[in-house]
Design a protein around this motif. Sequence first.
Motif: not given
Lengths: 88, 105, 104
Positions: A11-23
């Motif tokens: 689940l945390l990895l999923l949120t990490m992938a979402g945050g990558l979009v913002r980067v």
Amino acid sequence: MDEFYIGAALLLLLTMAGGLVRVAVGPSPADRMMAAQLLGSSGIGILLLLAAALGIPALFDVALIFALLAVINVAAFTRRRVDEGSGA
Amino acid sequence: METMLLLFDALLLLTTIPLALVTVTSPEPRRAVMLFIAFTLTLALIWARLAAPDVALAEAAVGAGLGGALMLAAARRAARVSAADTALYGGTPPTADRGTDDRQA
Amino acid sequence: MIDLTTLTPLINGLSVLLISAGAFFFLAGTVGLLRLPDLHSRLHALTKADNLGLGLVVLGVLPRVPDVLYGIKLLLLWIMVLVAGATGAHLIAKRALRGEGEPR
């Protein structure tokens, strides 16, 4: 119990992938920097969960280094330019 | 347990490879550096998943910590130098909007 | 001296609860980072995920550490993230407010 840890890490990895979009798209550099900071924090969380699930205590030390490098990056990013205005 | 780990690895790969491509093809230096920092984080996670905590430690410390900080400073300097070049040798003035949002005037 | 094995389900349940709460905060922080309209509200969402989410995950992992030293290390890690997160968010917000030579 290990299943649960891996699931939480997933689940945390999923949120990490979402945050990558913002980067990638973030309009200003400050946006990118703080998204990278969030990535560092969720990376720490993933490492802690992996260390508990896989039984590798050395991963706790890697998490510690993650926390340290987030500090270094923010310091490098927000450093004021002393020679600003004196040209290149 | 095994299927969860397989899912985890698949998702890790699915984020790391596109991230590497976006980083390499990024035209603007500071954007590329920040993407590189994020890429190093996921790469360290891959090393951790491969049960190599020492390599993950080195990757995180050198790749994202030292390398990220040094490259941030270098990218900032590069942007300033190219703006000064434009001012010296003509072209659009450095204060004009040049389409890239991160360029420092 | 009570028997520690009778406490195991209780500790496991507590661990599950804490990690679930932490993951929820990370999820909320990421949604805020993606959906909120401007930089300062995004920063606000981010610091919640950083401080609280990671803290809850640390507390949830704490029963699984091999010895006391690692437990202390984890708590120190959380304190460092708290201090660094607060300082870093402050610096980023100040830098963005003043412009500092970049478009807003």
